[in-house]
Design an enzyme around this catalytic site. Structure first.
Site, PDB file in Angstrom:
ATOM      1  NE  ARG A  38      37.862  39.338  35.194  1.00 55.05           N
ATOM      2  CZ  ARG A  38      38.853  40.172  35.518  1.00 55.05           C
ATOM      3  NH1 ARG A  38      39.966  40.164  34.815  1.00 55.05           N
ATOM      4  NH2 ARG A  38      38.728  41.018  36.518  1.00 55.05           N
ATOM      5  CE1 TYR A  70      46.171  41.971  45.575  1.00 55.48           C
ATOM      6  CE2 TYR A  70      46.089  42.945  43.410  1.00 55.48           C
ATOM      7  CZ  TYR A  70      46.368  41.878  44.227  1.00 55.48           C
ATOM      8  OH  TYR A  70      46.840  40.731  43.677  1.00 55.48           O
ATOM      9  CG  HIS A 109      39.067  41.789  40.943  1.00 60.25           C
ATOM     10  ND1 HIS A 109      38.898  40.474  41.283  1.00 60.25           N
ATOM     11  CD2 HIS A 109      38.321  41.977  39.823  1.00 60.25           C
ATOM     12  CE1 HIS A 109      38.086  39.900  40.413  1.00 60.25           C
ATOM     13  NE2 HIS A 109      37.731  40.785  39.518  1.00 60.25           N
ATOM     14  NE  ARG A 136      37.035  43.805  34.851  1.00 60.05           N
ATOM     15  CZ  ARG A 136      38.044  44.325  35.515  1.00 60.05           C
ATOM     16  NH1 ARG A 136      39.094  44.804  34.848  1.00 60.05           N
ATOM     17  NH2 ARG A 136      38.033  44.400  36.828  1.00 60.05           N
ATOM     18  CE  LYS A 182      34.450  46.111  35.495  1.00 57.04           C
ATOM     19  NZ  LYS A 182      33.612  45.475  36.530  1.00 57.04           N
ATOM     20  CG  HIS A 222      33.146  35.741  34.247  1.00 60.70           C
ATOM     21  ND1 HIS A 222      33.875  36.775  34.806  1.00 60.70           N
ATOM     22  CD2 HIS A 222      32.687  35.001  35.296  1.00 60.70           C
ATOM     23  CE1 HIS A 222      33.838  36.667  36.126  1.00 60.70           C
ATOM     24  NE2 HIS A 222      33.137  35.602  36.441  1.00 60.70           N
TER      25      HIS A 222
END
Length: 310
Positions: free
Chosen positions: A259, A291, A282, A161, A185, A256
């Protein structure tokens, strides 16, 4: 021809024309908001004012609904979360309510801004030929162009990102192992491998060019601006946009886009979905599949096998 983005005005220069002090007083005293809300809304509107001023709009009365929508999509291009953008929209609506109520503005152009939840996200993907044009666009005769080439290569090599990309520090990179540590994040850490092409370009920038840019204010961050301070998200966005234009690409190219292109090229090449998901950071790609942990040797193997510039 200079394709660099216009200089961004600072908060102090836009505050009087955009009534930022009066808006702060309104939020705190009349609307009775918490200090946290006041700080967030003021930061959001300062960001809008700086954006508007950088594009020649000197007062809030001159802002149109179309310009506000362009600003919201600009924030989306920067990779801001939908929740953050929804708050930004709420701040804009509160701001114009204040302006109209105080008689500063005669109309409210914010009424027609749509919320992120209504957007249909269909991000562009560059072909391998298009990405090659983009990565070769910087004229690497100058230190800033060498930095631009390194930034473009690293963005495509890692799929980070834009906020992660500009936050990478020298100590986060292992050139020997060809991996970078990224903080995503919520401060969540992940390891992303990168290929030989990015290794050559980024290591040369870090070794030869970055020291010339750094004037003691770089704080160990990899990518610096012309002033020797860490490159901002807006700065990275401008570099990508300018070089897409220089490369003659017809598609709209944003951080983006790189990405999404990174992930698409890996998946089209046959890479395992869970490995790509791990590299992207993610939590999940569907409502049913969570995941599992993938070790870095496997990630490096996947990246080497399937990334076009590994």
């Amino acid at each position: 021809m200079d394709h660099s983005p216009p200089p961004t005005p600072d908060a102090a220069s836009v505050a009087p024309a955009f009534q930022l002090e009066r808006f702060r007083d309104y939020l705190a005293l009349e609307a009775g908001n918490s200090r946290h809300t006041v700080e967030n809304y003021l930061r959001d509107i300062t960001r809008l004012a700086e954006y508007a001023a950088s594009r020649g709009t000197k007062t809030p009365q001159q802002l149109s609904a179309a310009q506000l929508r362009e600003f919201i999509y600009f924030l989306k291009d920067l990779g801001l979360a939908p929740t953050t953008i929804r708050r930004q929209i709420s701040a804009i609506r509160t701001y114009f309510k204040f302006l109209v109520g105080e008689g500063i503005a005669a109309r409210d152009p914010s009424e027609r801004i749509e919320s992120p939840k209504r957007w249909r996200t269909l991000p562009a993907v560059l072909s391998v030929a298009e990405i090659k044009l983009l990565l070769n666009a910087p004229n690497t005769d100058t230190p800033l162009a060498i930095r631009d080439r390194a930034l473009l290569e690293f963005a495509y090599a890692t799929g980070t990102r834009v906020s992660e990309l500009v936050g990478i520090r020298l100590q986060d990179i292992s050139f020997a192992e060809r991996v970078v540590r990224v903080f995503g994040k919520g401060g969540k850490e992940r390891i992303i491998p990168f290929g030989k092409t990015a290794l050559g370009v980024v290591s040369m920038y870090a070794r030869e060019t970055r020291p010339a840019l750094d004037r003691g204010k770089g704080r160990g961050v990899l990518f610096l601006n012309a002033r020797g301070t860490p490159l901002s998200r807006v700065g990275a966005w401008g570099i990508i946009r300018a070089n897409a234009r220089r490369a003659g690409l017809a598609k709209r190219v944003t951080p983006h886009t790189l990405r999404h292109t990174f992930a698409t090229h890996l998946l089209e090449g046959g890479a395992d979905l869970r490995a790509v998901q791990e590299m992207l950071g993610h939590a999940d790609l569907s409502t049913t599949q969570l995941y599992t942990h993938v070790d870095r040797d496997y990630l490096r193997t996947v990246h080497k096998s399937y990334h076009p510039r590994a």
